[in-house]
Design a protein around this motif. Structure first.
Motif, PDB file in Angstrom:
ATOM      1  N   GLN A  77       1.804   1.488   2.125  1.00 51.35           N
ATOM      2  CA  GLN A  77       2.432   2.803   2.204  1.00 51.35           C
ATOM      3  C   GLN A  77       1.618   3.878   1.478  1.00 51.35           C
ATOM      4  OE1 GLN A  77       3.596   0.121   0.691  1.00 51.35           O
ATOM      5  NE2 GLN A  77       4.720   0.600  -1.193  1.00 51.35           N
ATOM      6  N   LEU A  78       0.590   3.444   0.726  1.00 50.02           N
ATOM      7  CA  LEU A  78      -0.273   4.399   0.041  1.00 50.02           C
ATOM      8  C   LEU A  78      -1.422   4.886   0.918  1.00 50.02           C
ATOM      9  CD1 LEU A  78      -0.613   2.777  -3.511  1.00 50.02           C
ATOM     10  CD2 LEU A  78       0.896   4.635  -2.794  1.00 50.02           C
ATOM     11  N   ALA A  79      -1.429   4.508   2.189  1.00 53.39           N
ATOM     12  CA  ALA A  79      -2.511   4.924   3.095  1.00 53.39           C
ATOM     13  C   ALA A  79      -2.752   6.423   3.092  1.00 53.39           C
ATOM     14  CB  ALA A  79      -2.230   4.427   4.514  1.00 53.39           C
ATOM     15  N   PRO A  80      -1.714   7.286   2.976  1.00 49.22           N
ATOM     16  CA  PRO A  80      -1.984   8.736   2.953  1.00 49.22           C
ATOM     17  C   PRO A  80      -2.926   9.175   1.841  1.00 49.22           C
ATOM     18  CG  PRO A  80       0.333   8.347   3.418  1.00 49.22           C
ATOM     19  CD  PRO A  80      -0.263   7.014   3.073  1.00 49.22           C
ATOM     20  N   VAL A  81      -3.040   8.363   0.778  1.00 46.99           N
ATOM     21  CA  VAL A  81      -3.997   8.706  -0.281  1.00 46.99           C
ATOM     22  C   VAL A  81      -5.410   8.790   0.298  1.00 46.99           C
ATOM     23  CG1 VAL A  81      -5.056   7.881  -2.425  1.00 46.99           C
ATOM     24  CG2 VAL A  81      -2.585   7.728  -2.109  1.00 46.99           C
ATOM     25  N   SER A  82      -5.716   7.888   1.218  1.00 44.38           N
ATOM     26  CA  SER A  82      -7.058   7.891   1.817  1.00 44.38           C
ATOM     27  C   SER A  82      -7.278   9.102   2.707  1.00 44.38           C
ATOM     28  CB  SER A  82      -7.279   6.600   2.613  1.00 44.38           C
ATOM     29  OG  SER A  82      -6.440   6.546   3.759  1.00 44.38           O
ATOM     30  N   TRP A 119      -0.535   4.495  18.520  1.00 43.24           N
ATOM     31  CA  TRP A 119      -0.516   3.763  19.791  1.00 43.24           C
ATOM     32  C   TRP A 119      -1.827   3.071  20.139  1.00 43.24           C
ATOM     33  CZ3 TRP A 119       1.223   9.123  20.146  1.00 43.24           C
ATOM     34  CH2 TRP A 119       2.601   9.238  20.019  1.00 43.24           C
ATOM     35  N   GLY A 120      -2.887   3.353  19.394  1.00 45.83           N
ATOM     36  CA  GLY A 120      -4.177   2.756  19.729  1.00 45.83           C
ATOM     37  C   GLY A 120      -4.540   1.536  18.909  1.00 45.83           C
ATOM     38  N   GLY A 121      -3.710   1.192  17.931  1.00 50.12           N
ATOM     39  CA  GLY A 121      -3.965   0.006  17.124  1.00 50.12           C
ATOM     40  C   GLY A 121      -4.941   0.205  15.986  1.00 50.12           C
ATOM     41  N   TYR A 122      -5.321   1.443  15.689  1.00 46.52           N
ATOM     42  CA  TYR A 122      -6.246   1.692  14.574  1.00 46.52           C
ATOM     43  C   TYR A 122      -5.485   1.675  13.255  1.00 46.52           C
ATOM     44  CZ  TYR A 122      -9.851   3.124  17.924  1.00 46.52           C
ATOM     45  OH  TYR A 122     -10.772   3.150  18.948  1.00 46.52           O
ATOM     46  N   PRO A 123      -6.126   1.251  12.161  1.00 42.70           N
ATOM     47  CA  PRO A 123      -5.447   1.248  10.856  1.00 42.70           C
ATOM     48  C   PRO A 123      -5.124   2.666  10.404  1.00 42.70           C
ATOM     49  CG  PRO A 123      -7.484  -0.062  10.805  1.00 42.70           C
ATOM     50  CD  PRO A 123      -7.499   0.698  12.085  1.00 42.70           C
ATOM     51  N   ALA A 124      -4.097   2.787   9.593  1.00 40.19           N
ATOM     52  CA  ALA A 124      -3.736   4.089   9.048  1.00 40.19           C
ATOM     53  C   ALA A 124      -4.669   4.499   7.921  1.00 40.19           C
ATOM     54  CB  ALA A 124      -2.291   4.071   8.552  1.00 40.19           C
ATOM     55  N   ALA A 125      -5.164   3.537   7.146  1.00 37.55           N
ATOM     56  CA  ALA A 125      -6.059   3.844   6.030  1.00 37.55           C
ATOM     57  C   ALA A 125      -7.422   4.272   6.559  1.00 37.55           C
ATOM     58  CB  ALA A 125      -6.212   2.637   5.116  1.00 37.55           C
ATOM     59  N   MET A 126      -7.959   5.347   6.006  1.00 35.88           N
ATOM     60  CA  MET A 126      -9.267   5.845   6.417  1.00 35.88           C
ATOM     61  C   MET A 126     -10.393   5.328   5.529  1.00 35.88           C
ATOM     62  SD  MET A 126      -9.035   7.434   9.181  1.00 35.88           S
ATOM     63  CE  MET A 126      -7.516   7.426  10.152  1.00 35.88           C
ATOM     64  N   GLY A 143       4.332  -0.067  -7.981  1.00 35.50           N
ATOM     65  CA  GLY A 143       4.246   1.313  -8.414  1.00 35.50           C
ATOM     66  C   GLY A 143       3.844   1.468  -9.867  1.00 35.50           C
ATOM     67  N   GLY A 144       4.144   0.465 -10.684  1.00 32.91           N
ATOM     68  CA  GLY A 144       3.744   0.527 -12.083  1.00 32.91           C
ATOM     69  C   GLY A 144       2.236   0.584 -12.237  1.00 32.91           C
ATOM     70  N   TRP A 145       1.531  -0.170 -11.372  1.00 33.65           N
ATOM     71  CA  TRP A 145       0.064  -0.132 -11.419  1.00 33.65           C
ATOM     72  C   TRP A 145      -0.438   1.266 -11.085  1.00 33.65           C
ATOM     73  CZ3 TRP A 145      -3.984   1.305  -8.438  1.00 33.65           C
ATOM     74  CH2 TRP A 145      -5.259   0.882  -8.832  1.00 33.65           C
ATOM     75  N   VAL A 146       0.166   1.899 -10.097  1.00 33.33           N
ATOM     76  CA  VAL A 146      -0.263   3.237  -9.680  1.00 33.33           C
ATOM     77  C   VAL A 146      -0.096   4.229 -10.823  1.00 33.33           C
ATOM     78  CG1 VAL A 146       0.162   5.134  -8.072  1.00 33.33           C
ATOM     79  CG2 VAL A 146       0.269   2.765  -7.268  1.00 33.33           C
TER      80      VAL A 146
END
Length: 410
Positions: free
Chosen positions: A84-89, A261-268, A359-362
């Motif tokens: 769920q942290l993918a938006p960080v990338s 819809w294309g199967g690509y990962p969310a993380a960049m 979340g504690g690590w973050v």
């Protein structure tokens, strides 16, 4: 007679005098930086580069963990445990901006060199030397450090993990050198051509079951997209704001569709253990995401140019650019140094040595960022002179008044 330093009022006066002296010193440094800046330097491009550098450094520090376990150290990523942290990338993966600025400055510099009678070979040699010269210090220091760790009894796996963490960003410099070499082609190539190549490679790999090695075509083709866009801006002028908005909105929409819809990962960025990486090698999703970033950069360029008219703001950006390669090459060493020093605490420290699975690590990692920053400043103080001395030795080379064209100066 009483010591004046023991009198509270005297101590306060001395503190005020010291603070005033520091402010005067800062103002003098700002004036000197302003006076030394060429009138034709595009400060907005330097500001974009500084933002991109900050994104890369903070991104690596946030998504890279070194887990200490049973006497060994291994690399891990919170993106594997906390997808769920993918938006960080999305915020901190700013490589497309580097290549956009690189193509822009490279095209200007090559044109200026040609107008000044400098051969392409001489121009390319000067650019390549400036790009790779600071790498020598990293390689020497880490060759010695790796040998010392092995001799002192550190495990081979631990040493390999640390060395890989330091050296893995060097792929950027190799790709950047290749793109610099094809700058004359990039000035003439339509920016729409490289994305078509990337799309064809992805269709062959993921849709037709083609060989995996085909993906490495995208290492050049994928990053040629923002590089060509930058070269086009240098050759034909900054596009209208509508183009920037179109790139931002269109790139974001296509990327969202490819992920949904294309199967690509969310993380960049690359995630250990993931079947597909958007970055290793670049995929069509990484390219369209990069186009969105380039659109945002073009929209920011005008406001950044205006803000850089303020001497204090420009001084900060100029100092970052002055040691840009040092920051890029040593930021992972700074993370490793803080992690190693933390081992003397006797127990694994949260956010530094523990598994990044909650979340504690973050929150703990965010608290460590200032320490990483101090360690990086130490590295810059120790090795930044090496980068700057290389730039001074070649100050007379024509470069279109830009100075920098990658993660470092050009």
């Amino acid at each position: 007679m009483a010591d004046p330093r023991a009198i509270p009022g005297a101590r306060g006066e001395r503190t005020r005098r010291d603070a005033g002296a520091l402010r005067a010193l800062g103002r003098d440094a700002v004036r000197r930086i302003e006076a030394a800046t060429p009138a034709d330097r595009d400060r907005g491009l330097d500001a974009l580069r500084a933002l991109a550098i900050g994104g890369v450094v903070l991104g690596h520090w946030l998504v890279t963990a070194l887990v200490a376990d049973s006497g060994t150290v291994r690399a891990a990523s919170p993106l594997r445990h906390l997808p769920q942290l993918a938006p960080v990338s999305w915020v901190f993966q700013t490589l497309a901006v580097f290549f956009l600025v690189g193509g822009w400055v490279g095209a200007r510099g090559q044109a200026a060199a040609r107008a000044g009678g400098q051969t392409y070979g001489r121009w390319l040699r000067d650019r390549t030397v400036r790009l790779f010269r600071p790498v020598a210090a990293v390689l020497v220091v880490w060759a010695v450090a790796a040998g010392a760790m092995l001799v002192s009894g550190a495990g081979l796996d631990s040493v390999r993990a640390l060395v890989k963490l330091v050296l893995s960003p060097l792929w950027f410099l190799v790709v950047f050198a290749v793109l610099t070499a094809v700058t004359p082609l990039a000035r003439r190539l339509h920016p729409a051509v490289p994305p078509v190549v990337v799309a064809c490679v992805d269709v062959a790999r993921f849709g037709l079951g083609g060989p995996e090695w085909l993906g490495w075509v995208n290492v050049v083709a994928g990053w040629l997209v923002p590089y060509c866009l930058g070269a086009a801006c240098a050759t034909r002028g900054v596009p209208a704001r509508a183009t920037g908005w179109g790139l931002l909105a269109g790139g974001a929409a296509v990327t969202a569709g490819l992920v949904a819809w294309g199967g690509y990962p969310a993380a960049m960025v690359g995630v250990p253990g993931a079947v597909v990486s958007n970055l290793d090698p670049p995929t069509l999703a990484a390219v369209t995401f990069g186009l969105a970033q380039c659109g945002a950069a073009l929209l920011l360029l005008g406001p950044l140019r205006r803000s850089m008219r303020r001497p204090a703001a420009w001084a900060v950006v100029a100092l970052v650019n002055l040691s840009a390669m040092t920051v890029f090459l040593w930021h992972q060493t700074a993370l490793i140094a803080v992690t190693a020093l933390g081992l003397f605490a006797g127990a694994p420290l949260p956010g530094l040595h523990t598994v990044p699975d909650d979340g504690g690590w973050v929150l703990a990692r965010l608290a460590w960022l200032p320490m990483f920053g101090l360690a990086l400043l130490t590295c810059c103080a120790a090795f930044g002179w090496y980068e700057r001395s290389g730039g001074r030795a070649r100050r007379g080379a024509p470069d279109g008044g830009e100075g920098a064209d990658g993660p470092g100066r050009g």
